[in-house]
Design a protein around this motif. Sequence first.
Motif, PDB file in Angstrom:
ATOM      1  N   ILE A   1       0.816  -1.218   0.000  1.00  0.00           N
ATOM      2  CA  ILE A   1       0.000   0.000   0.000  1.00  0.00           C
ATOM      3  C   ILE A   1       0.851   1.270   0.000  1.00  0.00           C
ATOM      4  O   ILE A   1       0.792   2.080  -0.932  1.00  0.00           O
ATOM      5  CB  ILE A   1      -0.991  -0.017   1.181  1.00  0.00           C
ATOM      6  CG1 ILE A   1      -1.967  -1.188   1.025  1.00  0.00           C
ATOM      7  CG2 ILE A   1      -1.746   1.300   1.252  1.00  0.00           C
ATOM      8  CD1 ILE A   1      -2.832  -1.449   2.248  1.00  0.00           C
ATOM      9  N   VAL A   2       1.648   1.462   1.035  1.00  0.00           N
ATOM     10  CA  VAL A   2       2.443   2.689   1.137  1.00  0.00           C
ATOM     11  C   VAL A   2       3.599   2.668   0.139  1.00  0.00           C
ATOM     12  O   VAL A   2       3.879   3.663  -0.543  1.00  0.00           O
ATOM     13  CB  VAL A   2       2.973   2.873   2.575  1.00  0.00           C
ATOM     14  CG1 VAL A   2       3.943   4.044   2.648  1.00  0.00           C
ATOM     15  CG2 VAL A   2       1.811   3.092   3.536  1.00  0.00           C
ATOM     16  N   THR A   3       4.275   1.522   0.046  1.00  0.00           N
ATOM     17  CA  THR A   3       5.441   1.428  -0.832  1.00  0.00           C
ATOM     18  C   THR A   3       5.069   1.721  -2.282  1.00  0.00           C
ATOM     19  O   THR A   3       5.763   2.470  -2.978  1.00  0.00           O
ATOM     20  CB  THR A   3       6.050   0.019  -0.724  1.00  0.00           C
ATOM     21  OG1 THR A   3       6.300  -0.266   0.645  1.00  0.00           O
ATOM     22  CG2 THR A   3       7.351  -0.061  -1.495  1.00  0.00           C
ATOM     23  N   LYS A   4       3.973   1.134  -2.720  1.00  0.00           N
ATOM     24  CA  LYS A   4       3.551   1.333  -4.109  1.00  0.00           C
ATOM     25  C   LYS A   4       3.163   2.795  -4.354  1.00  0.00           C
ATOM     26  O   LYS A   4       3.464   3.366  -5.406  1.00  0.00           O
ATOM     27  CB  LYS A   4       2.370   0.405  -4.418  1.00  0.00           C
ATOM     28  CG  LYS A   4       2.134   0.157  -5.891  1.00  0.00           C
ATOM     29  CD  LYS A   4       1.130  -0.981  -6.077  1.00  0.00           C
ATOM     30  CE  LYS A   4       1.022  -1.372  -7.534  1.00  0.00           C
ATOM     31  NZ  LYS A   4       0.093  -2.519  -7.709  1.00  0.00           N
ATOM     32  N   GLU A   5       2.507   3.394  -3.374  1.00  0.00           N
ATOM     33  CA  GLU A   5       2.127   4.809  -3.487  1.00  0.00           C
ATOM     34  C   GLU A   5       3.367   5.689  -3.683  1.00  0.00           C
ATOM     35  O   GLU A   5       3.397   6.570  -4.560  1.00  0.00           O
ATOM     36  CB  GLU A   5       1.385   5.236  -2.225  1.00  0.00           C
ATOM     37  CG  GLU A   5       1.109   6.733  -2.130  1.00  0.00           C
ATOM     38  CD  GLU A   5       0.713   7.163  -0.726  1.00  0.00           C
ATOM     39  OE1 GLU A   5       1.190   8.223  -0.283  1.00  0.00           O
ATOM     40  OE2 GLU A   5      -0.062   6.429  -0.077  1.00  0.00           O
ATOM     41  N   LEU A   6       4.396   5.450  -2.875  1.00  0.00           N
ATOM     42  CA  LEU A   6       5.605   6.266  -2.943  1.00  0.00           C
ATOM     43  C   LEU A   6       6.369   6.028  -4.249  1.00  0.00           C
ATOM     44  O   LEU A   6       6.903   6.973  -4.845  1.00  0.00           O
ATOM     45  CB  LEU A   6       6.505   5.975  -1.747  1.00  0.00           C
ATOM     46  CG  LEU A   6       5.907   6.296  -0.366  1.00  0.00           C
ATOM     47  CD1 LEU A   6       6.908   5.968   0.732  1.00  0.00           C
ATOM     48  CD2 LEU A   6       5.483   7.753  -0.276  1.00  0.00           C
ATOM     49  N   LEU A   7       6.425   4.772  -4.689  1.00  0.00           N
ATOM     50  CA  LEU A   7       7.108   4.475  -5.947  1.00  0.00           C
ATOM     51  C   LEU A   7       6.365   5.077  -7.134  1.00  0.00           C
ATOM     52  O   LEU A   7       6.979   5.614  -8.058  1.00  0.00           O
ATOM     53  CB  LEU A   7       7.243   2.958  -6.120  1.00  0.00           C
ATOM     54  CG  LEU A   7       8.293   2.276  -5.239  1.00  0.00           C
ATOM     55  CD1 LEU A   7       8.108   0.762  -5.258  1.00  0.00           C
ATOM     56  CD2 LEU A   7       9.702   2.637  -5.690  1.00  0.00           C
ATOM     57  N   THR A   8       5.038   5.008  -7.103  1.00  0.00           N
ATOM     58  CA  THR A   8       4.239   5.572  -8.198  1.00  0.00           C
ATOM     59  C   THR A   8       4.481   7.071  -8.332  1.00  0.00           C
ATOM     60  O   THR A   8       4.548   7.608  -9.450  1.00  0.00           O
ATOM     61  CB  THR A   8       2.744   5.290  -7.964  1.00  0.00           C
ATOM     62  OG1 THR A   8       2.541   3.874  -7.921  1.00  0.00           O
ATOM     63  CG2 THR A   8       1.894   5.885  -9.072  1.00  0.00           C
ATOM     64  N   ALA A   9       4.646   7.749  -7.198  1.00  0.00           N
ATOM     65  CA  ALA A   9       4.927   9.187  -7.226  1.00  0.00           C
ATOM     66  C   ALA A   9       6.256   9.491  -7.911  1.00  0.00           C
ATOM     67  O   ALA A   9       6.476  10.605  -8.394  1.00  0.00           O
ATOM     68  CB  ALA A   9       4.928   9.750  -5.805  1.00  0.00           C
ATOM     69  N   LYS A  10       7.141   8.491  -7.944  1.00  0.00           N
ATOM     70  CA  LYS A  10       8.443   8.632  -8.614  1.00  0.00           C
ATOM     71  C   LYS A  10       8.439   7.982  -9.996  1.00  0.00           C
ATOM     72  O   LYS A  10       9.497   7.825 -10.613  1.00  0.00           O
ATOM     73  CB  LYS A  10       9.530   7.968  -7.757  1.00  0.00           C
ATOM     74  CG  LYS A  10       9.821   8.683  -6.456  1.00  0.00           C
ATOM     75  CD  LYS A  10      10.721   9.885  -6.683  1.00  0.00           C
ATOM     76  CE  LYS A  10      11.178  10.497  -5.378  1.00  0.00           C
ATOM     77  NZ  LYS A  10      12.087  11.642  -5.610  1.00  0.00           N
ATOM     78  N   ASN A  11       7.253   7.592 -10.457  1.00  0.00           N
ATOM     79  CA  ASN A  11       7.110   6.909 -11.749  1.00  0.00           C
ATOM     80  C   ASN A  11       7.919   5.623 -11.813  1.00  0.00           C
ATOM     81  O   ASN A  11       8.521   5.284 -12.834  1.00  0.00           O
ATOM     82  CB  ASN A  11       7.501   7.843 -12.912  1.00  0.00           C
ATOM     83  CG  ASN A  11       6.573   9.031 -13.029  1.00  0.00           C
ATOM     84  OD1 ASN A  11       5.352   8.878 -12.982  1.00  0.00           O
ATOM     85  ND2 ASN A  11       7.145  10.218 -13.163  1.00  0.00           N
ATOM     86  N   GLN A  12       7.950   4.916 -10.686  1.00  0.00           N
ATOM     87  CA  GLN A  12       8.658   3.643 -10.610  1.00  0.00           C
ATOM     88  C   GLN A  12       7.665   2.534 -10.266  1.00  0.00           C
ATOM     89  O   GLN A  12       6.767   2.736  -9.450  1.00  0.00           O
ATOM     90  CB  GLN A  12       9.739   3.689  -9.531  1.00  0.00           C
ATOM     91  CG  GLN A  12      10.869   4.675  -9.786  1.00  0.00           C
ATOM     92  CD  GLN A  12      11.866   4.682  -8.643  1.00  0.00           C
ATOM     93  OE1 GLN A  12      12.065   3.675  -7.967  1.00  0.00           O
ATOM     94  NE2 GLN A  12      12.489   5.818  -8.413  1.00  0.00           N
TER      95      GLN A  12
END
Length: 239
Positions: free
Chosen positions: A48-59
């Motif tokens: 949940i949190v990890t994916k959110e943060l990675l998505t914000a970095k386009n990763q």
Amino acid sequence: GRRDETQVDLLRQWLAAGLELGNHTFSHLSMNKISRKKYEAEILRGEIVTKELLTAKNQPIRYFRHPYLITGRKLSTKRKLAEFLKRRDYTIAPVTFDTDDYLFARASDVAATRGDDETKRRVGAAYVPYMESKADYWERQSVKLFGREIKQILLIHANSINAEHLGDLIQMLKNRGYQFITLDEALRDEAYQLPDNFTGEYGVSWLHRWAFDKGSGYVLPDEPPTPDFVRAEVERESK
């Protein structure tokens, strides 16, 4: 049960430093302590949190590592989980250079809590030499198996001992000829194409998993132990 923004900001710092986050489950439970379905739910919550943060970095979220390196008691369970991870586009992050850095950190913290500066200093002084002895062991284990030194994958934790001694640890590894590369690059080493057939109660290095497959004679017998005084310090806390 609620989001801790201080911890989330810490993850943002790792990303800002150019590092990549992976999934390590939500609450770091052993695969051997819960059902496979509950473990899969732990993986989904861990996104949940990890994916959110990675998505914000386009990763994308790419890697999963099993807590405690425990991958199951039965090969059938292990394979079903591997299929689940593959469906979610995960690559399992193996470890070859496995250590007890967490015991050193705990021993250092226990000594600091009771104001024992001398024991804390002694634990810290023993840490990098211990890690070098482990590096030597895993290098020799690699040569025993493959006739060469493969691209090693080091497991250490974000804890007090590494906060205080990371510079010395990195310098030691550089002195041994290491360069730091991405996990993606390390996994291109053909050694990582070998199957992982290990099952059991505990987690072990992938070098040992591959060695067990070839036969017990391929496991080097002289893996350096954690010093007795470090273990004693950790055990002192539990009494």
